[in-house]
Write a protein that holds these residues in place. Structure first.
Motif: not given
Length: 344
Positions: A83-86, A11-13, A128-129, A17-18
């Motif tokens: 992978a939490h990127t949002a 899962l990619v949130s 993603l911090s 995004g870029f």
């Protein structure tokens, strides 16, 4: 804890995004299945078209508001990794909570959903911090993953709306990452997964995501565009800024490796190719001698002896994740050609 491997489902949130679009591409090309979240169906068209060759390997679902309780309950079900990127990235918040609340609630919310609804097959979550959660204004010298930005949090708590925009953004990243680690520690006896945090500084590089015009570029690429291609900023203005950077493709790869490498579990990773002043990028662009490209010369070579206030160690990302970072010249070339191909 076991890491994942293809053909697992990730899962990619914030999949439009870029950074996330590059991550989705990396995962699909490695044989993974991807479930991506977007805020609205209109945000999904570009991604579907971009990756249509992968057919049923890509699934897009809507999560209109990541701050709502249970926002990710359906999205997390059945995935092997997340992978939490949002998260918001902007410097125009009046109330600090305008940027802090979405960052913290979105991060904790996806972890809560994972705890309650993902299932026992979930093995790892990468968040993603940012290096904004590491560096304090007063820091000097080399910084590693043991450091935390406490000064921005203190400034925001003391000054509220009058705190600097940079402090508001940095506090949001630091508080969101802290909340993630606290959640994982609190629920460690209940979860089947472990946590990894990725901490990049300024992220430059070519864009794959949907951007309608230069005005809609994300903050870091907009900086590069203005400095190198528009000459809106003079070399004198640019000389006042120093920082660290990484190529977007290395951040995407860092996420993939963070999900795959067993030893990465429970760790933070700084993803930094090194420090920069804008003169370095002017030099890199001019050395390319690309047809039709006019870039200010500034003071060539000034970056070679520049004394930086602080910089980041990427030793752990290199050794544990095996990342070999792009250099400025290759990132400059790919970025400029990518923007020029769009007529910008």
């Amino acid at each position: 804890m076991p890491a994942i491997a293809a053909p697992a489902k990730v899962l990619v949130s914030g999949a439009n995004g870029f950074i996330a679009v590059w991550l989705v591409q990396d995962l699909l090309e490695r044989g993974y299945s991807v479930r991506g979240t977007v805020r609205a169906e209109s945000k999904a068209t570009h991604i579907r078209n971009l990756f249509k060759a992968h057919g049923g390997k890509l699934e897009i679902v809507e999560v209109p508001d990541i701050t709502k309780p249970g926002a990710f309950d359906a999205a997390v079900q059945g995935v092997d990794a997340i992978a939490h990127t949002a998260s918001p990235f902007h410097f125009n918040a009046d109330d600090p909570n305008d940027v802090i609340e979405p960052a913290v609630k979105g991060t904790v919310g996806i972890l809560e959903s994972a705890l309650k609804h993902a299932g026992p097959q979930l093995r790892r979550i990468a968040v993603l911090s940012s290096c904004a959660s590491i560096i304090n204004d007063s820091d000097r010298g080399e910084l590693d993953e043991r450091r935390w930005n406490e000064e921005s949090i203190a400034e925001v708590r003391a000054q509220g709306r009058t705190a600097g925009q940079g402090a508001k953004y940095c506090a949001s990243k630091s508080l969101a990452e802290k909340a993630a680690w606290e959640f994982a520690e609190k629920h460690k006896s209940e979860i089947s997964w472990d946590l990894v945090a990725l901490n990049p500084p300024f992220v430059f590089g070519p864009i794959l995501h949907e951007v309608s015009s230069p005005a809609a570029l994300n903050s870091s690429v907009a900086l590069f565009y203005e400095a190198i291609l528009t000459q809106k900023k003079t070399p004198e203005e640019l000389a006042e800024m120093q920082g660290s950077w990484v190529d977007v493709r290395d951040v995407a790869l860092g996420h993939v490796r963070a999900l795959e490498v067993p030893e990465a579990g429970g760790q933070r990773f700084i993803l930094s190719a090194g420090p920069f002043i804008w003169q370095d990028w002017l030099d890199a662009a001019n050395e390319l001698k690309l047809p039709g490209l006019t870039v200010p010369t500034g003071t060539p070579g000034a970056g070679k002896d520049f004394e930086y206030k602080s910089w980041y160690s990427s030793a752990k990302a290199r050794t544990v994740l095996g990342i070999e970072f792009h250099d400025k010249k290759s990132t400059a070339k790919d970025s400029i050609e990518n923007l020029k191909a769009r007529g910008w």
